[in-house]
Design an enzyme around this catalytic site. Structure first.
Site, PDB file in Angstrom:
ATOM      1  CG  ASN A  71      -1.646   1.104   1.420  1.00  0.00           C
ATOM      2  OD1 ASN A  71      -1.829   2.138   0.611  1.00  0.00           O
ATOM      3  ND2 ASN A  71      -2.672   1.175   2.323  1.00  0.00           N
ATOM      4  NE  ARG A 100      -5.489   2.646  -1.035  1.00  0.00           N
ATOM      5  CZ  ARG A 100      -5.351   3.605  -0.198  1.00  0.00           C
ATOM      6  NH1 ARG A 100      -4.001   4.272   0.237  1.00  0.00           N
ATOM      7  NH2 ARG A 100      -6.212   4.732  -0.421  1.00  0.00           N
ATOM      8  CG  HIS A 152     -10.500   6.042   1.471  1.00  0.00           C
ATOM      9  ND1 HIS A 152     -10.943   7.149   1.738  1.00  0.00           N
ATOM     10  CD2 HIS A 152      -9.307   5.876   1.528  1.00  0.00           C
ATOM     11  CE1 HIS A 152      -9.884   8.063   2.082  1.00  0.00           C
ATOM     12  NE2 HIS A 152      -8.710   7.083   2.063  1.00  0.00           N
ATOM     13  NE  ARG A 186      -5.798  14.160   0.699  1.00  0.00           N
ATOM     14  CZ  ARG A 186      -6.112  12.784   0.530  1.00  0.00           C
ATOM     15  NH1 ARG A 186      -6.899  12.263   0.212  1.00  0.00           N
ATOM     16  NH2 ARG A 186      -5.189  11.952   0.770  1.00  0.00           N
ATOM     17  CD  GLU A 225      -7.571   1.015   3.358  1.00  0.00           C
ATOM     18  OE1 GLU A 225      -6.925   1.302   4.471  1.00  0.00           O
ATOM     19  OE2 GLU A 225      -7.632   1.754   2.478  1.00  0.00           O
TER      20      GLU A 225
END
Ligand code: ADP
Ligand code: UVW
Ligand code: MG
Length: 403
Positions: free
Chosen positions: A10, A94, A183, A244, A387
């Site tokens: 990832n 990922r 996501h 962000r 994940e």
């Protein structure tokens, strides 16, 4: 097939998280993290879980993701778990942006690589790192299947009414401007785990998933399928995040360019890297923000309030999108750990059947758990995301059938 191990990579903009799993029982053989890639203070942390050995840490400058993965391969080799192992079945990557067409995990070939490369302009922080991870892993083990698991895949079920921006259709289509969402691996995993926690099948429940990490996004999942999500063309839209801005009037950009004299690249960096919590109060870590609030820091409190206000708006919006909500699931670093965020996000929403039990919310735990009062109309849950396990599962399912 005797090879049963999957290495999951990832790659973030400045980090590389990895796990080596044995898919016979989904056990973790090793896991680790390289942080601050490209800085002088890079750090590698490696946990050799299979051998039960101590976690090893090293600090030395690591210039890029290529060097990071080579350093990880060396650490794995020290435990006899190197990339040359015949027990390794595949590497699962990922990949953040897969555009509209990658709806499932995909074995990477030149055409897939070219497509991931083409999408760099809409995932400039993520796709280049993902590509380096793929290229380096391929160079280390050219014979091994490399599988891409896309953040965007789970969101490809969104109806056009949610996926399209209300801008001129011809222009939008010419430049593939639409809402993709990210996501997705986490939203898929967590919505399924939430159904399981309720003792139901995914097709039987409607869930709002709040993935609150450094990047953050919400999704509305109807009977197991994503029908809306808060990130859009890029991972900039939606919730207030660590660095962000999330939603802002697009005219902010014109204004900063015309009146503020900023270049497009400067505004891009401002909104992606110097906004959100860090822009509002100088810290992007929720732990630090809570500590400052406890000390009476008003700037930190305002940043927290703005974060919560946005979150609440998305809960309300997705409640309306779904019509009926069975559960709200909090996940990722902030969602799993910050009880104050969970309590604030649903406070005052009793009329929607939403509440948390303060006692249950305060309990720390590892697994999925309910934090709503037992008589609540809507379940509120903490559901840890995984994940890496989801990427390994999807990767192994694919190579088992194609090998
Ligand atoms: N104990 C905690 N309490 C509050 N917030 C936490 C805690 N632990 C982690 N976090 C938050 O989680 C964030 C990292 O979340 P994570 O899901 O790991 O993000 P990413 O995958 O984007 O790196 C941290 O920046 C911090 O804000
Ligand atoms: C897509 C995205 O925002 O990812 P991350 O949270 O890992 O930055
Ligand atoms: Mg994350």
């Amino acid at each position: 097939m005797s090879a049963t191990r999957v290495l999951v990579l990832n790659s973030g903009s400045s980090s590389l998280k990895y796990q080596l799993l044995d898919m016979r029982d989904s056990s973790r053989l090793a896991s680790g993290l390289v942080e601050r890639i490209g800085e002088r203070s890079s750090r590698l942390k490696h946990s050799p879980l299979a051998t039960g050995g101590e976690t090893r840490e090293q600090s030395a400058p690591i210039a890029d993701h290529d060097a990071a993965l080579k350093a990880v391969a060396e650490e794995l080799a020290k435990d006899g778990l190197g990339l040359d192992s015949p027990e390794l079945a595949a590497v699962g990557h990922r990949v953040v942006h897969g555009g509209k067409h990658f709806t499932r995990p995909t074995v990477i070939d030149d055409a897939v690589l070219a497509e991931i490369e083409r999408l760099i302009p809409v995932a400039p922080l993520h796709n280049p790192a993902n590509l380096t991870g793929i290229r380096t892993a391929t160079a280390l083990r050219p014979d091994l299947p490399q599988v891409a698991v896309f953040d965007t895949a789970f969101h490809t079920t969104m109806p056009e009414s949610a996926a399209r921006y209300a801008i001129d259709v011809e222009t939008a289509d010419a430049h593939r401007v639409r809402r993709y969402g990210f996501h997705g691996t986490s939203h898929a995993f967590v919505s399924r785990a939430t159904a399981k926690l309720l003792g139901k099948a995914p097709e039987e429940v409607n869930v709002i998933v709040l993935h609150l990490g450094n990047g953050a996004s919400a999704s509305a999942v109807e009977k197991g399928r994503c029908v809306d999500t808060s990130m859009g063309l890029t991972p900039l839209e939606g919730l207030v995040m660590g660095t962000r801005s999330g939603d802002a009037d697009p005219a902010v950009i014109f204004h900063l360019a015309r009146v503020g004299g900023m270049s497009i690249d400067e505004i891009d960096a401002l909104l992606n890297k110097k906004s959100g919590l860090i822009g509002l109060c100088g810290d992007n870590d929720m732990r630090e923000i809570q500590r400052r609030i406890d000390e009476g820091d008003e700037q930190a409190k305002l940043a927290f309030d703005i974060y919560i206000h946005r979150l609440k708006k998305y809960i309300g919006a997705y409640y309306a999108v779904l019509g009926r909500v069975d559960a709200i699931a909090f996940t990722a670093g902030v969602g799993e750990n910050a009880a104050a965020v969970r309590a604030a996000a649903v406070s005052g929403l009793d009329a929607l059947g939403l509440a948390v039990d303060d006692g249950l919310n305060a309990v720390r735990g590892d697994g999925p758990r309910l934090i709503s009062p037992s008589d609540a109309r809507v379940a509120v849950a903490v559901v840890p995301t995984d994940e890496e396990l989801e990427i390994a599962t999807q990767t192994y399912a694919l190579v088992k059938t194609t090998n």
